[in-house]
Design an enzyme around this catalytic site. Structure first.
Site, short mmCIF file in Angstrom:
data_model
loop_
_atom_site.label_atom_id
_atom_site.label_comp_id
_atom_site.label_asym_id
_atom_site.label_seq_id
_atom_site.Cartn_x
_atom_site.Cartn_y
_atom_site.Cartn_z
N ASN A 208 -30.41 -35.69 -14.74
CA ASN A 208 -31.71 -35.70 -15.41
C ASN A 208 -31.53 -36.25 -16.82
O ASN A 208 -30.42 -36.56 -17.23
CB ASN A 208 -32.34 -34.30 -15.41
CG ASN A 208 -31.49 -33.29 -16.15
OD1 ASN A 208 -31.28 -33.42 -17.35
ND2 ASN A 208 -30.96 -32.30 -15.43
N ASP A 276 -32.16 -28.36 -10.45
CA ASP A 276 -32.67 -27.33 -9.55
C ASP A 276 -32.02 -27.40 -8.17
O ASP A 276 -31.93 -26.40 -7.47
CB ASP A 276 -34.19 -27.47 -9.41
CG ASP A 276 -34.89 -27.08 -10.70
OD1 ASP A 276 -34.49 -26.05 -11.29
OD2 ASP A 276 -35.81 -27.79 -11.15
N ILE A 308 -29.05 -19.83 -13.24
CA ILE A 308 -27.99 -19.24 -14.10
C ILE A 308 -28.61 -18.23 -15.07
O ILE A 308 -28.07 -17.16 -15.30
CB ILE A 308 -27.24 -20.36 -14.86
CG1 ILE A 308 -26.68 -21.38 -13.86
CG2 ILE A 308 -26.11 -19.78 -15.70
CD1 ILE A 308 -26.15 -22.65 -14.50
N LYS A 339 -42.34 -17.72 -16.76
CA LYS A 339 -40.89 -17.92 -16.62
C LYS A 339 -40.11 -16.77 -17.25
O LYS A 339 -39.10 -16.32 -16.73
CB LYS A 339 -40.51 -19.24 -17.30
CG LYS A 339 -39.52 -20.06 -16.53
CD LYS A 339 -39.46 -21.48 -17.03
CE LYS A 339 -40.13 -22.45 -16.07
NZ LYS A 339 -39.98 -23.83 -16.45
N LYS A 343 -37.68 -14.62 -14.85
CA LYS A 343 -36.23 -14.72 -15.02
C LYS A 343 -35.64 -13.50 -15.74
O LYS A 343 -34.43 -13.32 -15.75
CB LYS A 343 -35.86 -16.00 -15.78
CG LYS A 343 -36.38 -17.26 -15.07
CD LYS A 343 -35.64 -18.50 -15.49
CE LYS A 343 -36.21 -19.73 -14.80
NZ LYS A 343 -35.23 -20.79 -14.66
N1 CTP Z 1 -32.11 -22.49 -15.81
C1 CTP Z 1 -30.93 -22.01 -15.33
N2 CTP Z 1 -30.52 -22.29 -14.07
C2 CTP Z 1 -31.28 -23.07 -13.26
C3 CTP Z 1 -32.51 -23.57 -13.73
C4 CTP Z 1 -32.89 -23.27 -15.01
O1 CTP Z 1 -30.23 -21.29 -16.06
N3 CTP Z 1 -30.86 -23.33 -12.04
C5 CTP Z 1 -32.54 -22.12 -17.16
C6 CTP Z 1 -32.61 -23.25 -18.15
O2 CTP Z 1 -31.39 -23.40 -18.84
C7 CTP Z 1 -33.73 -22.79 -19.07
C8 CTP Z 1 -34.65 -22.02 -18.14
O3 CTP Z 1 -33.85 -21.64 -17.03
O4 CTP Z 1 -33.28 -21.88 -20.04
C9 CTP Z 1 -35.84 -22.74 -17.67
O5 CTP Z 1 -35.50 -24.01 -17.19
P1 CTP Z 1 -36.60 -24.90 -16.45
O6 CTP Z 1 -35.94 -26.13 -15.91
O7 CTP Z 1 -37.78 -25.08 -17.33
O8 CTP Z 1 -36.97 -23.88 -15.30
P2 CTP Z 1 -36.99 -23.95 -13.78
O9 CTP Z 1 -36.52 -22.65 -13.26
O10 CTP Z 1 -36.27 -25.15 -13.28
O11 CTP Z 1 -38.53 -24.06 -13.52
P3 CTP Z 1 -39.45 -25.25 -13.02
O12 CTP Z 1 -39.53 -25.05 -11.56
O13 CTP Z 1 -40.72 -25.00 -13.75
O14 CTP Z 1 -38.78 -26.53 -13.41
#
Ligand code: CTP
Length: 397
Positions: A208, A276, A308, A339, A343
């Site tokens: 990304n 993701d 994570i 979120k 989380k």
């Molecule tokens: N994060 C993480 N592990 C993942 C995905 C996200 O630790 N597999 C953490 C990111 O470092 C950030 C937060 O979660 O602090 C949100 O990341 P974001 O990409 O906005 O969230 P997503 O869970 O991917 O939500 P979305 O489906 O809206 O993209």
């Protein structure tokens, strides 16, 4: 470092020539330098060179009666804001650890009531020798800052750790030492930053656009605030901020393991743009996927990566304060609030990425907490980082 006074002790090693450049850099940054040249150091650089660059007399001997009348070695050791030993030879470190005072330099180090920073430079075997390592550990246990030497080719033809860091890096170490205790001294801050790369085969990956700039700026601000900082960084080509321990990873699974390994921490700031999904059928890591001639592309099946941040929040070793980031293009606050709850984070820094934030030098954020929303607004990423670190420090007050 405007107006700060540095007592620079130049030891006897080939790297002494770099201390001349260091004097120039300290002066350029607004500091004042008084040099002490050891007998060994005088075989590599001259007192004349250091006097000309520092525009101050250079001190070389303990038995200079004129100086003892006018100034005295005790006063010389105390009028500085910081004592810097650069280069610090193996012999100098050994004397410092043993408390030996048999020349002007070692007497000043023993007599000073100011912080001392040593910048070692020596042959790789001498650096790795158990005696030197024990001396370094002793000095660090006494709150003397000993900078880690650089790795690389040495003047003696060998290769490894022992090189004097380049003068700009030494200047950074000096600026860091002059700051004294900060808002987060004694805290361990864990930061994740950058993208993750999810392998498809040995040459291809899913990625990304995250640059890592915001996470690196937060790690730097935390280190400047005195914290011990572990930065788990995805694949980005950014320099490691001074005072930060960096752990490089590629994939989300590696990042998850590195975060777990870095615990315990007081604060976690999860800035990484973790992929993701990863390819389920990444195949043989040593074998590139080839076109099979059928004209049909291979099917790429994705599986979800572990979250994570959510995993850390649910962990029995959860840091006292966990901050997540939410990169959003729309419904920024509503998405960030959801979120935070989903989380289990204490705060979510809502990051509006609808413009050119990804990869840019500015950012626009709001902190979503259990009690409401606090705007930091639009600013350079370093300013956002500083504001967030100050906010984190207030949470611990
Ligand atoms: N994060 C993480 N592990 C993942 C995905 C996200 O630790 N597999 C953490 C990111 O470092 C950030 C937060 O979660 O602090 C949100 O990341 P974001 O990409 O906005 O969230 P997503 O869970 O991917 O939500 P979305 O489906 O809206 O993209």
């Amino acid at each position: 470092m405007q107006g700060k006074r540095i007592l620079l002790i130049v030891g006897g090693g080939i790297a002494a020539y770099k201390s001349c450049e260091l004097v120039r850099l300290i002066r350029k940054a607004g500091g004042e330098v008084t040099c002490v040249l050891t007998e060994g150091g005088s075989h590599f650089v001259t007192a004349m060179t250091l006097a000309a660059l520092s525009e101050n007399p250079v001190h070389t001997t303990l038995w200079d009666l004129k100086n003892e009348v006018e100034m005295g070695h005790i006063q010389l050791s105390r009028q500085a804001d910081l004592v810097v030993v650069c280069p610090a030879t193996a012999n100098m470190l050994a004397k410092m650890a043993a408390g030996i005072a048999d020349d002007l330099a070692t007497t000043l180090i023993l007599a000073t009531d100011k912080p001392v920073l040593a910048v070692p430079a020596m042959n790789v075997r001498m650096w790795l020798n158990a005696a030197t390592q024990a001396n370094v550990a002793t000095l660090r246990s006494r709150d003397i800052t000993v900078v880690d030497p650089d790795d690389g080719a040495m003047a003696c033809g060998e290769y490894g750790p022992g090189r004097l860091p380049e003068p700009p890096a030494v200047l950074e170490a000096i600026q860091h030492a002059l700051r004294g205790p900060g808002l987060l001294t004694g805290r361990h801050v864990l930061v994740t930053a950058g993208p993750t790369h999810e392998p498809i085969d040995p040459v291809r990956y899913i990625a990304n656009r995250s640059s890592g700039l915001q996470g690196f700026a937060i790690a730097e601000a935390a280190a400047q605030a005195g914290a011990k900082v572990t930065l788990v960084a995805g694949p980005v080509d950014l320099p490691t901020p001074y005072g930060v321990t960096r752990v490089n990873v590629e994939s989300a699974l590696q990042m998850e393991a590195a975060v777990e390994k870095a615990l315990p921490a007081d604060v976690a700031v999860m800035v990484a743009a973790v992929a993701d999904w990863r390819a389920e059928n990444a195949g043989d890591p040593a074998r590139k996927i080839k076109k099979d001639g059928s004209g049909q592309p291979p099917a790429l099946k994705l599986v979800e990566n572990p979250d994570i941040l959510a995993g850390l929040c649910a962990s029995p070793r959860r840091p006292a304060l966990v901050v997540g980031f939410a990169a959003e293009t729309h419904d920024v606050i509503a998405n960030a609030q959801a979120k935070r709850l989903r989380k289990g984070a204490d705060w979510i820094v809502a990051n509006d990425v609808s413009g050119d934030v990804m990869g840019g030098t500015r950012n626009a954020v709001q902190i979503v907490t259990a009690s409401g929303i606090e705007a930091i607004g639009q600013a350079p990423k370093a300013v956002i980082a500083q504001a967030l670190i100050e906010r984190i420090a207030r949470a611990f007050d």
